[in-house]
Design a protein around this motif. Sequence first.
Motif, PDB file in Angstrom:
ATOM      1  N   SER A   1      -9.806  -4.307   6.285  1.00 18.62           N
ATOM      2  CA  SER A   1      -9.081  -3.666   5.184  1.00 18.62           C
ATOM      3  C   SER A   1      -7.913  -4.569   4.803  1.00 18.62           C
ATOM      4  O   SER A   1      -7.454  -5.384   5.612  1.00 18.62           O
ATOM      5  CB  SER A   1      -8.594  -2.271   5.584  1.00 18.62           C
ATOM      6  OG  SER A   1      -7.676  -2.366   6.652  1.00 18.62           O
TER       7      SER A   1
ATOM      8  N   THR B   1      -4.086  -4.788   2.675  1.00 17.32           N
ATOM      9  CA  THR B   1      -2.943  -4.184   1.995  1.00 17.32           C
ATOM     10  C   THR B   1      -2.029  -5.327   1.571  1.00 17.32           C
ATOM     11  O   THR B   1      -1.759  -6.228   2.371  1.00 17.32           O
ATOM     12  CB  THR B   1      -2.179  -3.225   2.931  1.00 17.32           C
ATOM     13  OG1 THR B   1      -3.098  -2.257   3.441  1.00 17.32           O
ATOM     14  CG2 THR B   1      -1.055  -2.536   2.205  1.00 17.32           C
TER      15      THR B   1
ATOM     16  N   ARG C   1      -6.557  -5.884   8.338  1.00 15.69           N
ATOM     17  CA  ARG C   1      -6.723  -5.051   9.536  1.00 15.69           C
ATOM     18  C   ARG C   1      -8.163  -5.141  10.016  1.00 15.69           C
ATOM     19  O   ARG C   1      -9.092  -4.892   9.253  1.00 15.69           O
ATOM     20  CB  ARG C   1      -6.351  -3.614   9.213  1.00 15.69           C
ATOM     21  CG  ARG C   1      -6.342  -2.717  10.416  1.00 15.69           C
ATOM     22  CD  ARG C   1      -5.735  -1.344  10.054  1.00 15.69           C
ATOM     23  NE  ARG C   1      -5.869  -0.444  11.172  1.00 15.69           N
ATOM     24  CZ  ARG C   1      -6.922   0.352  11.384  1.00 15.69           C
ATOM     25  NH1 ARG C   1      -7.927   0.362  10.523  1.00 15.69           N
ATOM     26  NH2 ARG C   1      -6.977   1.130  12.433  1.00 15.69           N
TER      27      ARG C   1
END
Length: 194
Positions: free
Chosen positions: A52, A54, A78
């Motif tokens: 993931s 961000t 992640r």
Amino acid sequence: MPICEGDPSRRTASRELGAGALLDIGIYTLTWASMVLDAHPSRRAAKAPEPSLTASMVFASEVDPDKQVDEQTAVVLRYPDLKAHAVCTSSLLYKTGDVFARIHGARGSISVGGPAASKPSFLLVNVQGEPEERLDFAVPGWGFHYEADAVAQSIREGKTENETCPLDTTLTIMARMDEARRQCGLVYPGEEES
């Protein structure tokens, strides 16, 4: 290389030429993270899902659209399957010290350093309970000649890509940069039409 202090027609300051921390130097942090975590043997064996992502950016100007170029970018990848994450940062506002990458694990750490992320020249290896070990190695020039040599070799062999950095790896890094830009609202001229 603060954007506001740069010549607006130069690649490092011009939105039309793709200026910004992410595209200029952030590619190195994402590439280092990929080399360490994406290439982990358990991820390759299991064909693990994409991590993931961000992202956060600080723009040269939040109000002037001509200066909406990232001077600082942070991307967190992640990897739950590894119980790990990569914090990838880039900034045009200051130059970091000699160490530009750190890998921390349960038994110690490895720091990678040199004059630039494109030219590593030493490793600092810290194993818990042992003295730090420094491994120095010479890198002639700025290191880009290795890429040029690899491309030339592949062309000579009639290959359309090189196994050291195959097309899929390049597309993965580019997709992560695009996702970071999407999350932060960084759009370059000409992209609005597509």
